[in-house]
Write an enzyme that holds these catalytic residues in place. Structure first.
Site, short mmCIF file in Angstrom:
data_model
loop_
_atom_site.label_atom_id
_atom_site.label_comp_id
_atom_site.label_asym_id
_atom_site.label_seq_id
_atom_site.Cartn_x
_atom_site.Cartn_y
_atom_site.Cartn_z
N GLY A 1 0.77 -1.15 -0.04
CA GLY A 1 -0.05 -0.14 0.09
C GLY A 1 0.63 1.23 0.16
CG ASN B 1 -3.15 0.36 -13.03
OD1 ASN B 1 -3.05 -0.18 -11.86
ND2 ASN B 1 -2.49 -0.02 -13.92
CG HIS C 1 2.27 0.09 -15.94
ND1 HIS C 1 2.20 -1.24 -15.51
CD2 HIS C 1 3.19 -0.14 -16.79
CE1 HIS C 1 2.91 -2.12 -16.30
NE2 HIS C 1 3.75 -1.18 -16.95
CD GLU D 1 5.10 3.09 -8.91
OE1 GLU D 1 4.16 2.92 -8.12
OE2 GLU D 1 5.90 2.36 -9.10
#
Length: 208
Positions: free
Chosen positions: A12, A108, A110, A181
């Site tokens: 997470g 999403n 990636h 990210e």
């Protein structure tokens, strides 16, 4: 207020980036309504509990058929009246029913610059292993909408990360997380929350 459901499978860290983004004001007009994991032992569930965010485990192992699992996941999202589903390290294949219902409302993250190192079989550490095997000098991360394909939905944001000489897959993975990210996922959510993202002819238009 944009209502999020965050779907996770493991530690997470991207969930934590979202939580931190909301707490710091980097992500505005947004609340996490529920965290859902297909893995009952995922540390992401503990992260959610630590921040008093409703969390639940919905595992395919608890259902006789995949269709029953898919329906349970769909119902859990609809019950919360979710506006945006965020796949943050979620290893479950999202069923077509959910994709259709939440068209351009599922995103999403990636760990590569799509269309490189993406598609079936490219997830987690494998992405970085393949990048290093290929000898690329630059990699990165991509936030995209989810459609019926694998990593084929409209691209929202991308950020490049340098590959350094002697990198191991784990070292590269951490750098991509830290430099890409954890930055572009909160940014994408904030843009969507403030109605600055639109999909036109299969491509994302961002109003700054």
């Amino acid at each position: 207020m944009l209502k999020l459901a965050v779907l996770v499978s493991g530690g997470g860290t991207n969930l934590q980036a979202i939580i931190d983004g909301i707490d710091s004001g980097l992500i505005t007009n947004t609340s996490i309504e529920v965290v859902i994991s297909n893995n009952k032992n995922a540390y992401a569930l503990t992260r959610a509990a630590n921040h008093h965010i409703p969390a639940k485990a919905i595992s395919p192992k608890d259902f006789e058929t995949r269709d029953e699992f898919n329906e349970a996941l769909f119902c859990a999202l609809c019950e919360q009246e979710i506006d945006l589903v965020v796949l943050a390290g979620c290893l479950v294949v999202i069923p077509e029913k959910i994709i259709k219902h939440f068209r351009n409302r599922i995103i999403n993250i990636h760990p590569a610059l799509i269309p490189s190192f993406c598609g079936t079989g490219y997830y987690g550490l494998k992405v970085h292993e393949k990048a290093l095997e290929r000898g690329v000098k630059v990699t990165g991360a991509t936030v995209h909408f989810v459609d019926e394909g694998t990593d084929t939905g409209p691209i929202i944001l991308q950020k490049a990360v340098e590959v350094k000489e002697g990198d191991t897959p784990k070292e590269l993975q951490l750098r991509v997380m830290e430099e890409a990210e954890w930055r572009i996922l909160p940014e994408a959510i904030d843009l969507i929350a403030n109605q600055k993202v639109e999909v036109i002819d299969g491509k994302v238009q961002i109003r700054r």
